[in-house]
Design an enzyme around this catalytic site. Structure first.
Site, PDB file in Angstrom:
ATOM      1  N   ASN A  14      41.973  34.372  31.025  1.00 18.30           N
ATOM      2  CA  ASN A  14      42.497  34.866  29.739  1.00 18.30           C
ATOM      3  C   ASN A  14      43.997  35.076  29.820  1.00 18.30           C
ATOM      4  O   ASN A  14      44.542  35.317  30.898  1.00 18.30           O
ATOM      5  CB  ASN A  14      41.908  36.251  29.401  1.00 18.30           C
ATOM      6  CG  ASN A  14      40.408  36.226  29.193  1.00 18.30           C
ATOM      7  OD1 ASN A  14      39.855  35.238  28.729  1.00 18.30           O
ATOM      8  ND2 ASN A  14      39.755  37.333  29.533  1.00 18.30           N
ATOM      9  N   ASP A  16      46.268  38.018  28.913  1.00 17.45           N
ATOM     10  CA  ASP A  16      46.156  39.434  28.554  1.00 17.45           C
ATOM     11  C   ASP A  16      47.348  39.829  27.679  1.00 17.45           C
ATOM     12  O   ASP A  16      48.508  39.595  28.050  1.00 17.45           O
ATOM     13  CB  ASP A  16      46.127  40.309  29.815  1.00 17.45           C
ATOM     14  CG  ASP A  16      44.826  40.169  30.598  1.00 17.45           C
ATOM     15  OD1 ASP A  16      43.901  39.499  30.112  1.00 17.45           O
ATOM     16  OD2 ASP A  16      44.753  40.744  31.701  1.00 17.45           O
ATOM     17  N   THR A 216      31.282  50.381  41.961  1.00 15.89           N
ATOM     18  CA  THR A 216      32.624  50.959  42.020  1.00 15.89           C
ATOM     19  C   THR A 216      32.685  52.146  41.052  1.00 15.89           C
ATOM     20  O   THR A 216      32.091  52.124  39.971  1.00 15.89           O
ATOM     21  CB  THR A 216      33.716  49.922  41.688  1.00 15.89           C
ATOM     22  OG1 THR A 216      33.520  49.423  40.370  1.00 15.89           O
ATOM     23  CG2 THR A 216      33.710  48.786  42.687  1.00 15.89           C
ATOM     24  N   LEU A 217      33.419  53.180  41.490  1.00 15.08           N
ATOM     25  CA  LEU A 217      33.405  54.464  40.779  1.00 15.08           C
ATOM     26  C   LEU A 217      34.806  54.880  40.369  1.00 15.08           C
ATOM     27  O   LEU A 217      35.125  56.072  40.325  1.00 15.08           O
ATOM     28  CB  LEU A 217      32.775  55.533  41.696  1.00 15.08           C
ATOM     29  CG  LEU A 217      31.390  55.180  42.264  1.00 15.08           C
ATOM     30  CD1 LEU A 217      31.015  56.120  43.405  1.00 15.08           C
ATOM     31  CD2 LEU A 217      30.342  55.241  41.152  1.00 15.08           C
ATOM     32  N   SER A 219      38.408  56.134  40.236  1.00 10.10           N
ATOM     33  CA  SER A 219      39.199  56.964  41.159  1.00 10.10           C
ATOM     34  C   SER A 219      38.317  57.740  42.138  1.00 10.10           C
ATOM     35  O   SER A 219      38.827  58.426  43.018  1.00 10.10           O
ATOM     36  CB  SER A 219      40.077  57.933  40.360  1.00 10.10           C
ATOM     37  OG  SER A 219      39.243  58.736  39.565  1.00 10.10           O
ATOM     38  N   ASP A 249      38.467  43.720  39.756  1.00  5.54           N
ATOM     39  CA  ASP A 249      38.606  42.325  40.192  1.00  5.54           C
ATOM     40  C   ASP A 249      39.317  42.238  41.543  1.00  5.54           C
ATOM     41  O   ASP A 249      38.974  41.408  42.386  1.00  5.54           O
ATOM     42  CB  ASP A 249      39.372  41.506  39.140  1.00  5.54           C
ATOM     43  CG  ASP A 249      38.634  41.459  37.818  1.00  5.54           C
ATOM     44  OD1 ASP A 249      37.388  41.462  37.837  1.00  5.54           O
ATOM     45  OD2 ASP A 249      39.308  41.436  36.765  1.00  5.54           O
TER      46      ASP A 249
HETATM   47  P1  ATP Z   1      38.627  47.261  35.719  1.00  2.00           P
HETATM   48  O1  ATP Z   1      37.557  46.854  34.741  1.00  2.00           O
HETATM   49  O2  ATP Z   1      39.648  48.207  35.153  1.00  2.00           O
HETATM   50  O3  ATP Z   1      39.209  46.113  36.453  1.00  2.00           O
HETATM   51  P2  ATP Z   1      36.400  48.414  37.086  1.00  2.00           P
HETATM   52  O4  ATP Z   1      35.905  49.399  36.095  1.00  2.00           O
HETATM   53  O5  ATP Z   1      35.648  47.155  37.267  1.00  2.00           O
HETATM   54  O6  ATP Z   1      37.929  48.122  36.881  1.00  2.00           O
HETATM   55  P3  ATP Z   1      36.727  50.586  38.919  1.00  2.00           P
HETATM   56  O7  ATP Z   1      35.460  51.190  39.372  1.00  2.00           O
HETATM   57  O8  ATP Z   1      37.503  51.318  37.877  1.00  2.00           O
HETATM   58  O9  ATP Z   1      36.444  49.075  38.546  1.00  2.00           O
HETATM   59  O10 ATP Z   1      37.722  50.386  40.154  1.00  2.00           O
HETATM   60  C1  ATP Z   1      37.462  49.526  41.240  1.00  2.00           C
HETATM   61  C2  ATP Z   1      38.024  50.153  42.501  1.00  2.00           C
HETATM   62  O11 ATP Z   1      39.439  50.299  42.325  1.00  2.00           O
HETATM   63  C3  ATP Z   1      37.501  51.548  42.806  1.00  2.00           C
HETATM   64  O12 ATP Z   1      36.305  51.475  43.561  1.00  2.00           O
HETATM   65  C4  ATP Z   1      38.661  52.155  43.565  1.00  2.00           C
HETATM   66  O13 ATP Z   1      38.591  51.783  44.939  1.00  2.00           O
HETATM   67  C5  ATP Z   1      39.886  51.496  42.918  1.00  2.00           C
HETATM   68  N1  ATP Z   1      40.459  52.372  41.874  1.00  2.00           N
HETATM   69  C6  ATP Z   1      40.187  52.339  40.549  1.00  2.00           C
HETATM   70  N2  ATP Z   1      40.879  53.300  39.897  1.00  2.00           N
HETATM   71  C7  ATP Z   1      41.618  53.929  40.833  1.00  2.00           C
HETATM   72  C8  ATP Z   1      42.541  55.021  40.811  1.00  2.00           C
HETATM   73  N3  ATP Z   1      42.851  55.660  39.664  1.00  2.00           N
HETATM   74  N4  ATP Z   1      43.100  55.397  41.994  1.00  2.00           N
HETATM   75  C9  ATP Z   1      42.817  54.766  43.148  1.00  2.00           C
HETATM   76  N5  ATP Z   1      41.961  53.726  43.238  1.00  2.00           N
HETATM   77  C10 ATP Z   1      41.351  53.329  42.105  1.00  2.00           C
HETATM   78  O1  RIB Z   2      38.852  42.845  34.559  1.00  5.71           O
HETATM   79  C1  RIB Z   2      40.096  42.844  33.913  1.00  5.71           C
HETATM   80  C2  RIB Z   2      40.175  41.692  32.942  1.00  5.71           C
HETATM   81  O2  RIB Z   2      39.234  41.908  31.917  1.00  5.71           O
HETATM   82  C3  RIB Z   2      41.506  41.551  32.231  1.00  5.71           C
HETATM   83  O3  RIB Z   2      42.437  40.762  32.937  1.00  5.71           O
HETATM   84  C4  RIB Z   2      41.121  40.958  30.897  1.00  5.71           C
HETATM   85  O4  RIB Z   2      41.423  39.593  30.793  1.00  5.71           O
HETATM   86  C5  RIB Z   2      39.624  41.207  30.764  1.00  5.71           C
HETATM   87  O5  RIB Z   2      38.956  40.047  30.766  1.00  5.71           O
END
Ligand code: ATP
Ligand code: RIB
Length: 306
Positions: A14, A16, A216-217, A219, A249
């Protein structure tokens, strides 16, 4: 195991379109933002960039349009070392993601699939490429038919499959049957299992469908679970996040590299955690992703104690 792992990714690319605001607007509200940026993204392209920058040989299977976004994305991928020979150019506009990032680094995203919607089956060369890989990374921003075809091809050739089930949607059993490692965030895990606020229980429920799960969780870090073993949790690093877009990702791409290099799941999770912590401290999705030297500096080698 190859000394340099070969990772195949089938997924979205994509452009962004990101608005940075103090607080995301509520329904019916208009707010004035601080800054606007465009940057290459998409879960497939992001995971490909994360794995390539982490040291793997990476090929992305997907599609972009004939427009300027498509060529910018392609050259960005190539600049990061991703092989784009199987990234098709089609007569449909490149996918876009419309993202609002707030002052805490959190985001809300609308994705318009565009060209990604044409990835409904494997094309010439795709199965051969998947067969030669150490792992196949999948997400759900391309049609399920394409994801299932790729997962089945990987299964036929004994290639490990990792699925990020995002955006969340029900997963057909024929897909789950071809997945080795399921990698949801906590919201996707809750959507898949109906179990909220209890990642251990959600992981336990998912283990009835796939052999390994990482949740993944944000922070709070991540949790690894495999059949017949006690779950392991890895805390996130305490850093000042400016933009968490692409954190998941980054985690997925670097985790796949560390596992393909033969590291244990706890060591691989710790290395991916360091990589994701570096990414959240910079704006953008793939543009924020760290290179191997930075990850090793922050975390030590994936096999080393941290
Ligand atoms: P996104 O969709 O925004 O790409 P996600 O929701 O798939 O992310 P998250 O669980 O938010 O994934 O984050 C993936 C990993 O990134 C977490 O397991 C952690 O190790 C790291 N991470 C995310 N947010 C933070 C933060 N605020 N500070 C430090 N590490 C973080
Ligand atoms: O996981 C992050 C991605 O989700 C962004 O780069 C955006 O393109 C959305 O697809």
């Amino acid at each position: 195991m190859s000394p340099t792992p070969h990772i195949a990714v089938l997924g979205s690319a994509n452009m962004d379109l990101v608005a940075y605001v103090a607080e995301a607007p509520r329904r019916g509200e208009t707010v004035t933002g601080r800054e606007f940026r465009t940057a290459p993204g998409g879960k497939g392209a992001n995971q490909a960039v994360a794995a390539a920058r982490a040291g793997a040989t990476v090929t992305l299977i997907g599609a972009v349009g004939t427009d300027a976004h498509g060529s910018t994305i392609r050259s960005g991928l190539e600049h990061s070392g991703v092989d784009t020979d199987l990234l098709r150019t089609v007569e449909t506009p490149t996918g876009t993601a419309h993202i609002v990032v707030d002052d805490e680094g959190g985001n809300a995203i609308v994705v318009i699939p565009g060209a990604n919607g044409t990835v409904t089956a494997l094309g010439p060369g795709d199965e051969g490429l998947i067969a030669s890989a150490d792992a196949l990374l999948l997400q759900l921003e391309v049609p399920l038919e394409g994801v299932i075809a790729a997962a089945r091809a990987a299964r036929r050739h004994g290639v490990r499959t990792v699925l990020t089930p995002a955006p969340a949607q029900p997963l057909p059993s024929e897909l789950l049957a071809a997945i080795d490692l399921l990698l949801p965030n906590e919201h996707e895990a809750a959507a898949l299992t109906g179990i909220a606020d209890d990642p251990r229980a959600a992981a336990g429920a998912l283990l009835s469908q796939v052999p390994e799960v990482v949740i993944t969780l944000g922070s709070r870090g991540s949790l690894y679970a495999a059949r017949g073993t006690e779950p392991i949790t890895v805390p996130a690093q305490q850093v000042a996040a400016v933009d968490t877009t692409g954190a998941g990702d980054t985690f997925a791409g670097t985790l796949a590299v560390a596992l393909a290099e033969g590291n244990s799941p706890p060591d691989a999770l710790r290395w991916a955690t360091s990589a994701a912590a570096l990414a959240v401290q910079r704006p953008g999705a793939s543009s924020s992703m760290p290179y191997r030297k930075e990850i090793d500096r922050a975390a030590g080698q994936p096999g080393a104690a941290s």
